[in-house]
Design a protein around this motif. Structure first.
Motif, PDB file in Angstrom:
ATOM      1  N   ALA A 115      10.445  10.676   6.620  1.00 36.22           N
ATOM      2  CA  ALA A 115      10.397  10.390   5.178  1.00 36.22           C
ATOM      3  C   ALA A 115       9.946  11.643   4.434  1.00 36.22           C
ATOM      4  CB  ALA A 115       9.452   9.232   4.885  1.00 36.22           C
ATOM      5  N   ALA A 116      10.620  12.749   4.725  1.00 32.41           N
ATOM      6  CA  ALA A 116      10.104  14.061   4.337  1.00 32.41           C
ATOM      7  C   ALA A 116      11.077  14.850   3.469  1.00 32.41           C
ATOM      8  CB  ALA A 116       9.793  14.876   5.598  1.00 32.41           C
ATOM      9  N   PHE A 117      10.500  15.802   2.736  1.00 35.84           N
ATOM     10  CA  PHE A 117      11.308  16.834   2.105  1.00 35.84           C
ATOM     11  C   PHE A 117      11.911  17.705   3.208  1.00 35.84           C
ATOM     12  CE2 PHE A 117       8.170  16.233  -1.456  1.00 35.84           C
ATOM     13  CZ  PHE A 117       9.084  15.782  -2.395  1.00 35.84           C
ATOM     14  N   ASN A 162       3.614   1.337  -0.618  1.00 40.50           N
ATOM     15  CA  ASN A 162       4.397   0.125  -0.387  1.00 40.50           C
ATOM     16  C   ASN A 162       4.770   0.030   1.091  1.00 40.50           C
ATOM     17  OD1 ASN A 162       6.396   2.287  -0.762  1.00 40.50           O
ATOM     18  ND2 ASN A 162       7.920   0.662  -0.715  1.00 40.50           N
ATOM     19  N   GLY A 163       4.585  -1.142   1.651  1.00 40.04           N
ATOM     20  CA  GLY A 163       4.782  -1.339   3.084  1.00 40.04           C
ATOM     21  C   GLY A 163       3.474  -1.421   3.833  1.00 40.04           C
ATOM     22  N   LEU A 164       2.408  -0.851   3.273  1.00 40.21           N
ATOM     23  CA  LEU A 164       1.083  -0.987   3.855  1.00 40.21           C
ATOM     24  C   LEU A 164       0.459  -2.312   3.423  1.00 40.21           C
ATOM     25  CD1 LEU A 164      -0.372   2.578   3.131  1.00 40.21           C
ATOM     26  CD2 LEU A 164       0.366   1.708   5.364  1.00 40.21           C
ATOM     27  N   HIS A 232       7.161   4.604   2.237  1.00 43.04           N
ATOM     28  CA  HIS A 232       6.974   6.036   2.466  1.00 43.04           C
ATOM     29  C   HIS A 232       6.063   6.364   3.647  1.00 43.04           C
ATOM     30  CE1 HIS A 232       7.025  10.247   1.395  1.00 43.04           C
ATOM     31  NE2 HIS A 232       5.713  10.273   1.304  1.00 43.04           N
ATOM     32  N   MET A 233       5.064   5.549   3.905  1.00 44.47           N
ATOM     33  CA  MET A 233       4.056   5.882   4.914  1.00 44.47           C
ATOM     34  C   MET A 233       4.489   5.442   6.311  1.00 44.47           C
ATOM     35  SD  MET A 233       1.834   7.541   3.202  1.00 44.47           S
ATOM     36  CE  MET A 233       0.529   7.657   4.417  1.00 44.47           C
ATOM     37  N   LEU A 234       5.648   5.905   6.756  1.00 44.76           N
ATOM     38  CA  LEU A 234       6.191   5.480   8.042  1.00 44.76           C
ATOM     39  C   LEU A 234       5.269   5.723   9.241  1.00 44.76           C
ATOM     40  CD1 LEU A 234       9.987   6.456   7.888  1.00 44.76           C
ATOM     41  CD2 LEU A 234       8.945   4.209   7.556  1.00 44.76           C
TER      42      LEU A 234
END
Length: 254
Positions: A115-117, A162-164, A232-234
């Protein structure tokens, strides 16, 4: 069933389990460096670290100062210099900017973007975000006089977290590592993915780096792509999937 038959059967099952278990012994690269994103620290990698070290990989979690890209590159390089053998670099979020520059080191055999640049030469995190529609705009930041910033708590929880779980999102939002706006504006000098193999995990529900931007960067780089249905925080939300992609990369590089 005889006792001997039982022992032989038990041994066969145990041997089969051992053969089927992925481990660093079968991989081309045993050394893995994990690079975290902006406004967080290396603890976001803990669940991925646990899974990889259980497979006997030598895993180092880099702590970035987040004061400038140059300082962050130097921090990764110091960790890279003490590795014994070839290395796989893994970057989450802003960490992708850092590994794209550090990855030109000859000891680096591959890069994994989570999930990176994934910038090209002359691009920055800010310019990439500006190239697409995103809710992660400059007004979500609280910028201080010295150039450091925090993501506003309510925005962090809804966009980044989001997702956490609510508890985890709150904790990460309230334990943010101060980052300098210079890391977003920095235009990279080298794009290691142009010369080395890369892998990319796209967070399909990402509200920080839009999934379509992640796909565009990954396809441009010719990365091996997997899509993970989470935010985002995979490294925190989907450590099994992230660890599996890193294993695949470690086994594939030459």
């Amino acid at each position: 069933m005889t006792k001997l038959h039982t022992l032989l059967l038990s041994g066969s099952i145990a041997l089969g389990a051992m053969i089927g278990q992925p481990s660093a012994a079968s991989a081309q690269v045993q050394n893995i460096l994990l690079v975290h994103g902006a406004n967080v620290d290396g603890t976001t990698w803990r669940d991925v670290y646990d899974r990889l070290t259980a497979d006997d990989y030598m895993v180092t979690v880099v702590q970035l100062p987040l004061t400038s890209v140059e300082d962050d590159v130097a921090a990764v390089q110091r960790n890279l210099d003490v590795q014994n053998g070839p290395v796989l670099l893994v970057g989450h979020s802003y960490g992708g900017v850092v590994i794209s520059e550090v990855g030109v080191d000859p000891d680096v055999k591959g890069l994994v973007y989570i999930a990176a640049f994934q910038p090209d030469t002359g691009e920055s995190g800010s310019s990439l975000l500006a190239s697409t529609s995103t809710d992660f705009t400059p007004d979500v930041l609280e910028v201080f006089e010295d150039g450091h910033y925090l993501v506003k708590e309510e925005v962090f929880m809804s966009l980044v977290g989001n997702g956490l779980s609510e508890d985890d999102a709150t904790f990460v939002a309230r334990s943010q590592a101060m980052s300098n706006t210079a890391i977003l504006a920095h235009e990279i000098d080298a794009a290691a993915w142009r010369e080395k193999p890369s892998w990319s995990a796209i967070a399909t529900q990402d509200r920080t780096i839009p999934p379509e931007l992640q796909r565009r960067m990954s396809e441009r780089a010719g990365s091996t792509i997997v899509e993970i249905e989470n935010g985002h925080m995979l490294p925190m939300t989907s450590p099994d999937d992230v660890a599996e992609l890193i294993r695949e990369a470690a086994e594939a590089v030459e």
